[in-house]
Write an enzyme that holds these catalytic residues in place. Structure first.
Site, mmCIF file in Angstrom:
data_model
loop_
_atom_site.group_PDB
_atom_site.id
_atom_site.type_symbol
_atom_site.label_atom_id
_atom_site.label_comp_id
_atom_site.label_asym_id
_atom_site.label_seq_id
_atom_site.Cartn_x
_atom_site.Cartn_y
_atom_site.Cartn_z
ATOM 1 C CB ILE A 169 -0.947 -0.002 1.210
ATOM 2 C CG1 ILE A 169 -1.926 -1.171 1.114
ATOM 3 C CG2 ILE A 169 -1.706 1.321 1.310
ATOM 4 C CD1 ILE A 169 -2.748 -1.399 2.368
ATOM 5 C CB ALA A 248 -1.660 0.984 8.860
ATOM 6 N NE ARG A 249 -5.022 -4.543 10.894
ATOM 7 C CZ ARG A 249 -5.480 -4.533 9.649
ATOM 8 N NH1 ARG A 249 -5.753 -3.375 9.070
ATOM 9 N NH2 ARG A 249 -5.662 -5.662 8.984
ATOM 10 C CD GLU A 277 -11.300 -0.564 13.240
ATOM 11 O OE1 GLU A 277 -10.311 0.176 13.086
ATOM 12 O OE2 GLU A 277 -11.562 -1.535 12.508
ATOM 13 C CG HIS A 296 -11.225 -0.808 9.194
ATOM 14 N ND1 HIS A 296 -10.662 -1.577 10.181
ATOM 15 C CD2 HIS A 296 -10.490 -1.040 8.074
ATOM 16 C CE1 HIS A 296 -9.633 -2.255 9.688
ATOM 17 N NE2 HIS A 296 -9.514 -1.935 8.407
ATOM 18 N N GLY A 302 -18.017 -2.464 -1.692
ATOM 19 C CA GLY A 302 -18.919 -2.283 -2.825
ATOM 20 C C GLY A 302 -18.377 -2.900 -4.105
#
Length: 338
Positions: A169, A248-249, A277, A296, A302
């Protein structure tokens, strides 16, 4: 679509889908399932656990979100399993290292999932640098067309953007950022400085990146080493007015420390991931105009899900034809991938 047609000859391994309820229909439409059935002898029953009947003769598992753990227990029920093609990102949540010891090959559609994350991140960086979220709130509450008062800087011209992690990414984000007239920095202990230079950026140590960057975007995996890597001391290194972007996280940032910084107005943040989260109702982030929080959603959603199915199917086609896999995961990568 020549690549994902059935290979010549009788090579049609027995295969099954393994994923959570509803995932097959959301990721694999009728057309994609038809393509898969052209490649393999496909079980109609979806594998949901180690006792699922298709495991007895399945050579190929096509997995997705909510897949059961592929561990010793499941492997004992799947003596013929040789290949897992994951139609999603990380495999670390369900693939036990023992899988590789059994000689089972594993592939992931993480590269396909990286496309929308990189697009989202690029947009977040540009909107963050433009103070779009703060300005939108000021416009909504005051009706003033352009109130730039108190902005330390605004826009992307000549700024420094630092990426923490040269992941798949991160590299895609770099490719998008090269269109800006910004200085690009990267921190990644595994990155090749020559390769990163070819992508238009320069490798530096983390503390230098933080001191110099107007925008910092996180692309590191979640590991014991990276947990809380942006703690109170490191957030303090960022210059006043810096923007923190995290797709990311959430665990990469000490959120208590970040709350203090954004509440004081010293930093802005664009967060697609948080820790915990989801955030509890009434969390401080929700009440601040200089913090933009999304649920997130940067990864494939979709119509973007079709990329994941396509990537997984192409890997199945390569496996069936004996061609090299393009997105294979190896055991020695588990410690450093997301």
């Amino acid at each position: 679509m020549q690549e994902d047609r059935a290979p010549a000859g009788p090579r049609r391994p027995r295969a099954a889908l393994a994923m959570g309820a509803g995932v097959r229909d959301s990721v694999f439409g009728t057309e994609a399932l038809g393509r898969l059935a052209d490649l393999v002898d496909l079980h109609q029953e979806v594998v949901t656990g180690p006792d699922s009947a298709p495991l007895a003769d399945a050579e190929v598992l096509v997995t997705g979100w909510g897949a059961p753990a592929v561990d010793d227990r499941l492997l004992a029920r799947a003596p013929r399993l040789r290949f897992i093609s994951h139609a999603a990102g990380t495999v670390k949540t369900f693939v036990d290292p023992s899988v590789f010891g059994r000689g089972v090959r594993v592939s992931s559609a993480a590269d396909a999932n990286a496309v929308p994350v990189a697009e989202f991140t690029f947009a977040a960086i540009v909107f963050g640098a433009k103070r779009a979220f703060t300005m939108a709130e000021r416009y909504r509450t005051s009706g003033t067309k352009r109130d730039f008062s108190g902005m330390p800087w605004l826009g992307t011209h000549g700024i420094t953007i630092g990426l923490v992690g040269a992941s798949r990414i991160g590299r895609r984000v770099l490719a998008l950022l090269r269109g800006l007239d910004a200085d690009l920095l990267v921190y990644d202990p595994y990155a090749d400085p020559v390769e990163i230079a070819g992508l238009g950026a320069r490798v530096v140590e983390l503390d230098e990146l933080l001191r110099r960057s107007h925008v910092v975007s996180l692309h590191a995996p979640e590991t014991p080493r990276t947990a809380g890597m942006l703690d109170k001391e490191r957030l303090a290194l960022l210059p006043d007015g810096a923007v923190v972007v995290n797709t990311a996280r959430g665990s990469l940032i000490d959120h208590d420390a970040l709350v203090a910084e954004v509440t004081a107005g010293r930093l802005d943040a664009v967060l697609d991931v948080t820790d915990p989260e989801p955030l509890p109702a009434g969390h401080a982030f929700f009440g601040l105009s200089n913090v933009f929080v999304t649920p997130h959603l940067a990864g494939a959603q979709g119509n973007e899900l079709a990329r994941l199915a396509d990537s997984a199917l192409r890997e199945v086609a390569r496996y069936c034809s004996g061609a090299p896999l393009r997105h294979e995961i190896h055991a020695d990568e588990l410690g450093r991938i997301a």
